[in-house]
Design an enzyme around this catalytic site. Structure first.
Site, mmCIF file in Angstrom:
data_model
loop_
_atom_site.group_PDB
_atom_site.id
_atom_site.type_symbol
_atom_site.label_atom_id
_atom_site.label_comp_id
_atom_site.label_asym_id
_atom_site.label_seq_id
_atom_site.Cartn_x
_atom_site.Cartn_y
_atom_site.Cartn_z
ATOM 1 N N TYR A 59 0.844 -1.204 0.000
ATOM 2 C CA TYR A 59 0.000 0.000 0.000
ATOM 3 C C TYR A 59 0.875 1.248 0.000
ATOM 4 C CZ TYR A 59 -5.031 -0.641 0.350
ATOM 5 O OH TYR A 59 -6.345 -0.844 0.058
ATOM 6 N N GLU A 61 -0.495 4.888 -0.315
ATOM 7 C CA GLU A 61 -1.239 6.141 -0.465
ATOM 8 C C GLU A 61 -0.312 7.343 -0.306
ATOM 9 O OE1 GLU A 61 -3.460 3.893 1.476
ATOM 10 O OE2 GLU A 61 -5.498 4.609 1.015
ATOM 11 N N ASP A 210 -7.328 14.233 -24.554
ATOM 12 C CA ASP A 210 -7.415 12.818 -24.180
ATOM 13 C C ASP A 210 -6.800 12.026 -25.331
ATOM 14 O OD1 ASP A 210 -8.087 10.194 -23.695
ATOM 15 O OD2 ASP A 210 -10.081 10.658 -22.905
ATOM 16 N N THR A 236 -4.628 6.695 -21.346
ATOM 17 C CA THR A 236 -4.430 5.353 -20.819
ATOM 18 C C THR A 236 -3.045 4.905 -21.271
ATOM 19 O OG1 THR A 236 -5.540 4.475 -22.769
ATOM 20 C CG2 THR A 236 -6.863 4.663 -20.760
ATOM 21 N N LYS A 239 -2.967 1.171 -24.830
ATOM 22 C CA LYS A 239 -3.426 1.092 -26.222
ATOM 23 C C LYS A 239 -2.189 1.124 -27.137
ATOM 24 C CE LYS A 239 -8.058 2.853 -25.198
ATOM 25 N NZ LYS A 239 -8.133 3.592 -23.920
ATOM 26 N N ARG A 245 -2.706 -2.026 -18.244
ATOM 27 C CA ARG A 245 -3.955 -1.264 -18.142
ATOM 28 C C ARG A 245 -3.807 -0.263 -17.010
ATOM 29 N NH1 ARG A 245 -7.396 -3.965 -21.601
ATOM 30 N NH2 ARG A 245 -8.929 -2.336 -21.275
HETATM 31 N N1 DSN Z 1 -12.870 1.396 -24.353
HETATM 32 C C1 DSN Z 1 -11.947 2.267 -25.035
HETATM 33 C C2 DSN Z 1 -11.942 2.028 -26.498
HETATM 34 O O1 DSN Z 1 -12.153 0.900 -26.915
HETATM 35 O O2 DSN Z 1 -11.708 2.943 -27.275
HETATM 36 C C3 DSN Z 1 -12.181 3.681 -24.706
HETATM 37 O O3 DSN Z 1 -12.312 3.840 -23.362
#
Ligand code: DSN
Length: 429
Positions: A59, A61, A210, A236, A239, A245
């Site tokens: 942990y 925090e 974003d 994120t 991708k 993730r």
């Molecule tokens: N779920 C993502 C996507 O597939 O683009 C976006 O959050």
């Protein structure tokens, strides 16, 4: 053909054979299929190993040097490494690597820069935006007053499928949102961060880029950077960036305190340290020259695939792509997106059904499918392979329309045969 067995995970197999068998089956599925969902990828073995370490036992925090729990000698170093790598890779002054994923990262932005009831602005979900950009069914559309822009209607020759900056500016000056989001989940074209930045400054709004979908392309120099146009960059890490993730928020130093306070203690508890470690590894990988090649190859493959699809009569939103993603309207093919996506899945080609701008159909049964090239590029497929990919999609969509299940079985075996020549990172050999 790759046939991983549960023995890839000996301890898991011994402790829980039922679960281990499911993991083995997923490994086999990811090995044998052509994965075209543009928000997915294959992470490296190094990223996988980092995300499965004992760091998850701790942990933490707080932030490095300012924790609420002792025993942070190593964890602080892990987080500092991830932060330093994010700052260097994206050329930003501040990075917070703790958001659990993209939606919590965006929620933290609202917490940092807006009050409940304030007006916020983003691209409408059916136009290619994201739920968290103020769309009605999301908390961000319920707790804030979301106003939404879209893309131009009409033929591609008149800018159909592209953001209408006159509309964005008019809306921003009329509604005076506190926060403007640019970016989304189904945008096949380059995002003009400079144009959004100018509008946000004129409207007195915080601009949030974003870049979840294109973070890897930005890191690899295959898409312009939102720096210095955006006040905050949200992304994120799993991708095109090929990390675990997770998510990051980046900004200039002036916003550092507000962002950090919003993530913790505003929204989250302890950071997932094993994920922070895997983010650090992914950022290190993304800083290598080979990642630039990867990012450019993703775009080259997408452009080649788009050309091959156009040659087969597919209707592509905005007429093609500048990045990793292609959005197809299947109306001219006389097949709903969901029917096509499910048929392609049976053929070993994994896509998602998706709304297209001004879609007359419902989101759960829309007109389009969304595909992308990050995963296949991670396996080493190149532009010379895109004719085969387009051909399978074409045959799969035709079979979906006629209900020809035999044709789907044939495609599935052809796909598996090709994929066996391209081992996937992180999967058992
Ligand atoms: N779920 C993502 C996507 O597939 O683009 C976006 O959050």
């Amino acid at each position: 053909m790759t046939l991983p067995t549960a023995s890839s995970h000996p301890a898991l197999t011994a402790a829980d054979p039922e679960l281990a068998a499911l993991v083995g089956a997923e490994e086999r599925l990811q090995a044998d299929t052509l994965r075209l969902i543009p928000s997915e990828n294959y992470v490296s073995q190094a990223v996988l190993e980092a995300s499965g370490t004992v760091l998850q036992n701790k942990y933490s925090e707080g932030y490095p040097g300012r924790r609420y729990y002792e025993g942070q000698q190593n964890i602080d170093q892990v987080e500092l490494l991830a932060i330093a790598r994010a700052k260097a890779l994206f050329g930003v002054e501040h990075a917070n690597v703790q958001p659990y994923s993209g939606s919590p990262a965006n929620l933290a932005v609202y917490l940092a820069f807006a009050e409940p009831g304030d007006t916020v602005m983003g691209m409408a979900l059916p136009m290619g935006g994201h739920l968290t950009h103020g769309w009605g069914v999301s908390a961000t559309g319920k707790w804030f007053c979301g106003v939404q822009y879209g893309v131009r209607k009409g033929p591609i020759s008149e800018g159909g499928g592209l953001v209408d900056f006159d509309e964005v500016r008019e809306l921003a000056l009329k509604e005076r949102p506190k926060v403007i989001f640019c970016g989304g989940t189904a945008l096949p074209r380059t995002i003009d961060f400079a144009a959004f930045g100018e509008i946000a400054r004129e409207a007195g709004a915080v601009l949030v880029a974003d870049v979840a979908h294109i973070a890897g392309l930005i890191a690899g120099g295959a898409h312009p950077s939102p720096v210095p146009h955006a006040d905050v960059i949200s992304t994120t890490t799993h991708k095109t960036l090929r990390g675990p993730r997770g998510a990051m928020l980046m900004s200039r130093e002036e916003h550092a305190k507000a962002i950090d306070k919003a993530v913790f203690p505003g929204l989250q508890g302890g950071p997932h340290n094993q994920t922070t470690a895997a983010i650090a590894v992914a950022l290190h990988e993304a800083a290598q020259p080979s990642f630039r090649d990867y990012a450019h190859a993703v775009v080259a493959n997408a452009k080649a695939l788009a050309e091959e699809l156009l040659a087969r009569g597919f209707d592509l939103v905005s007429g093609g792509t500048d990045n990793h993603l292609i959005l197809m309207d299947l109306t001219p093919k006389d097949v709903p997106g969901k029917i096509a996506a499910k048929a392609l899945d049976r053929a070993g080609i994994v896509v998602n059904y998706n709304t297209v701008p001004y879609d007359p159909r419902k989101p759960f049964d829309p007109s389009g499918i969304r595909i992308g090239t990050p995963s296949l590029t991670s396996r080493g497929l190149g532009v010379q392979d895109m004719a085969a990919v387009a051909d399978w999609i074409d045959r799969g969509v035709t079979a979906a329309r006629s209900g020809d299940e035999d044709a789907l079985v044939v495609i599935r075996s052809e796909v598996a045969a090709l994929m066996s020549a391209f081992p996937a990172p992180g999967l058992p050999a």
